[in-house]
Motif scaffolding. Structure first.
Motif, PDB file in Angstrom:
ATOM      1  N   SER A 102       0.864  -1.188   0.000  1.00  0.00           N
ATOM      2  CA  SER A 102       0.000   0.000   0.000  1.00  0.00           C
ATOM      3  C   SER A 102       0.893   1.229   0.000  1.00  0.00           C
ATOM      4  O   SER A 102       2.085   1.152   0.333  1.00  0.00           O
ATOM      5  CB  SER A 102      -0.904   0.018   1.228  1.00  0.00           C
ATOM      6  N   LEU A 103       0.337   2.371  -0.362  1.00  0.00           N
ATOM      7  CA  LEU A 103       1.115   3.605  -0.324  1.00  0.00           C
ATOM      8  C   LEU A 103       1.584   3.893   1.092  1.00  0.00           C
ATOM      9  O   LEU A 103       2.714   4.350   1.305  1.00  0.00           O
ATOM     10  CB  LEU A 103       0.282   4.771  -0.864  1.00  0.00           C
ATOM     11  N   GLU A 104       0.731   3.607   2.065  1.00  0.00           N
ATOM     12  CA  GLU A 104       1.087   3.857   3.467  1.00  0.00           C
ATOM     13  C   GLU A 104       2.277   2.983   3.896  1.00  0.00           C
ATOM     14  O   GLU A 104       3.189   3.460   4.584  1.00  0.00           O
ATOM     15  CB  GLU A 104      -0.122   3.584   4.362  1.00  0.00           C
ATOM     16  N   SER A 105       2.272   1.706   3.492  1.00  0.00           N
ATOM     17  CA  SER A 105       3.391   0.841   3.867  1.00  0.00           C
ATOM     18  C   SER A 105       4.665   1.252   3.128  1.00  0.00           C
ATOM     19  O   SER A 105       5.761   1.199   3.695  1.00  0.00           O
ATOM     20  CB  SER A 105       3.051  -0.621   3.573  1.00  0.00           C
ATOM     21  N   PHE A 106       4.534   1.694   1.864  1.00  0.00           N
ATOM     22  CA  PHE A 106       5.691   2.198   1.140  1.00  0.00           C
ATOM     23  C   PHE A 106       6.301   3.386   1.877  1.00  0.00           C
ATOM     24  O   PHE A 106       7.524   3.494   2.007  1.00  0.00           O
ATOM     25  CB  PHE A 106       5.289   2.630  -0.278  1.00  0.00           C
TER      26      PHE A 106
END
Length: 528
Positions: A245-249
């Motif tokens: 996800s963008l958040e995990s990236f």
């Protein structure tokens, strides 16, 4: 889409990635009826495999897009390594590489896979062929005369041959019933995607690593505002990878890059990748063949997957064209598997080793990922039944089955021309070397007339323009590249036959051997 009717086409290609598109061009430029379908309704815009190797650039020059690829991508992008947040070095592993007369591309090009596919689609359109998106092949039936593909919407397509270029989860491969041997290592995985990142320079490939063996890489993709993001995934309580996800990236980037104030935005591709090392035991069953990831899947290191698939298609295209048009027996297609399966096995071994070297490189502060730069491809097919028996064991001597070298020459009018430009004709190419000798010219002329639909022929002199001859090796590069020098210990062959995929077919002094070889192609015997 389809109207549900059975339509007869020369070749049906399933899958419009780089492999399928290259094969479609190779067939279309030889006048073969071709239809290419893809389950996706529209082209993707994902960087995926992001590099074309020098040998692939040679292949794509013949296909007709290398100039466009070089204009779209970049050949020079230094690697910048950081360790535990501190910058270590900037390196360019190809800084000393230079083009040579026989090898014009000294380094690869960084370019997104979607951009390669776009260029290939545009080239294919020049032959009046378009990809049929949203057309999913779920199975097929074959008989002695052809193949009938079954579509998800109930439609059917009839073709003389079907080629599965539909990726690692290939439905065509599964329907063929061939083995797909190898391993999937669920413990080794990576998240990868395309994102934008304000405040990060785009003139280097950033590689942040940490003493725990983890890290993150941002590679600026030419012609876009995106970076390709690569990192180890976040794990759940059981140690399994979490979905990207963008958040995990962003969390991974903050942890390893330690560059405050940089926000990752605009994700256009997010993917979880696991280490797969697999290949088929057969690439052909009757009138159905496999190419690219449908036949072999590789670790991501080295970017060899897309390159190997394009080279599969280049090897298959001319053979399938001759078989489809009836100018060669179907048994010629056996040489596709004979030549490409060993290359797939070699590539799988190389990419597995490269992946291990990448993992090791991230643990050493003084070592960069450039230590895992991929080896050259295009090793040739000396073992092939299409290669004449070897006369020497010296690997430094050009032999049948080897890649055909390039060389700068002059045409009959004195204009510069490279051998690769001459070889761009879809037929075999015969070079007759000699100092304008009538014997060589006569032999070349007769062979060209007798096999006009299969071979183009040229006499090559070592003089300047204005002397008799089709090509003038005015600087001697062609003679040196093909081993035709005064110091050659064995009798110098005067005739060189080049295959349509730019490999040496035969070196000889006897015109009857050329005629015999070309006759073998048109009546290629089946395996015993």
């Amino acid at each position: 889409m389809t109207d549900g009717a059975v339509r007869n086409e020369g070749v049906l290609i399933v899958g419009a990635g780089p492999t399928g598109l290259t094969l479609a061009i190779e067939l279309a430029r030889r006048g073969v009826g071709v239809r290419i379908v893809d389950a996706a309704p529209a082209p993707h815009r994902e960087s995926r495999g992001k590099g074309l190797q020098p040998r692939t650039l040679e292949v794509l020059e013949d296909v007709g897009i290398t100039g466009r690829a070089l204009a779209t991508g970049t050949t020079r992008l230094p690697f910048r390594k950081y360790f535990d947040g501190a910058r270590v070095n900037d390196t360019d592993p190809f800084a000393d590489a230079r083009p040579t007369p026989d090898a014009p591309y000294e380094r690869g090009v960084l370019i997104g896979q979607w951009q390669v596919e776009k260029l290939l689609r545009e080239r294919l359109a020049e032959f009046g062929v378009a990809v049929e998106g949203g057309t999913e092949v779920t199975g097929f039936e074959q008989d002695e005369d052809g193949v009938t593909a079954v579509l998800a919407d109930g439609g059917r397509i009839r073709a003389g041959y079907l080629v599965g270029c539909d990726g690692g989860r290939s439905r065509v491969r599964k329907a063929m019933g061939v083995r797909f041997d190898g391993t999937t290592d669920a413990t080794q995985s990576m998240v990868v995607g395309d994102v934008e990142a304000e405040g990060i320079s785009r003139d280097v490939w950033h590689q942040w690593f940490a003493s725990d063996g983890s890290g993150v890489m941002l590679c600026p993709m030419p012609g876009t505002n995106s970076f390709q993001f690569q990192a180890g995934p976040e794990l759940d309580a059981n140690g399994d990878p979490l979905p990207p996800s963008l958040e995990s990236f962003q969390r991974i980037f903050d942890r390893y890059a330690q560059v405050p104030g940089v926000t990752l935005t605009d994700p256009t591709w997010l993917s979880l990748w696991r280490v797969n090392v697999r290949m088929v035991d057969r690439m052909r069953v009757g009138r159905v063949l496999l190419a690219g990831d449908a036949a072999h899947i590789h670790p991501i290191a080295g970017g060899l997957g897309m390159n190997t698939g394009i080279q599969d298609a280049y090897n298959l295209g001319w053979k399938l064209a001759l078989a489809t048009t009836g100018r060669a027996g179907p048994a010629l297609l056996d040489t596709y598997e004979e030549e490409r399966l060993p290359v797939a096995a070699w590539t799988l071994g190389i990419t597995t080793e490269l992946y291990a070297r990448v993992r090791e490189a991230v643990r050493e502060p003084g070592t960069g990922v450039e230590a895992a730069a991929p080896p050259p491809m295009g090793t040739g097919y000396r073992w092939s039944s299409l290669a004449a028996p070897a006369t020497t064991g010296d690997p430094g001597v050009l032999r049948p089955g080897d890649r055909a070298p390039d060389a700068p020459c002059l045409d009959a009018s004195g204009n510069p021309v490279r051998l690769f430009e001459v070889y761009a004709d879809p037929r075999f190419t015969l070079l007759g070397f000699g100092a304008g000798g009538a014997e060589v010219a006569d032999a070349v002329g007769k062979l060209a007339i007798e096999h006009e639909d299969l071979v183009q022929a040229f006499t090559v002199t070592d003089g300047e323009a204005g002397e008799p001859g089709d090509l003038h090796d005015h600087e001697g590069h062609a003679r040196r590249a093909y081993g035709l020098t005064a110091s050659t210990p064995a009798p110098v062959p005067a005739l060189v036959l080049i295959r349509p995929d730019n490999h040496v077919a035969l070196l000889t002094q006897d015109p009857t051997e050329i005629a015999s070889y070309l006759s073998q192609i048109t009546t290629f015997p089946p395996k015993e």
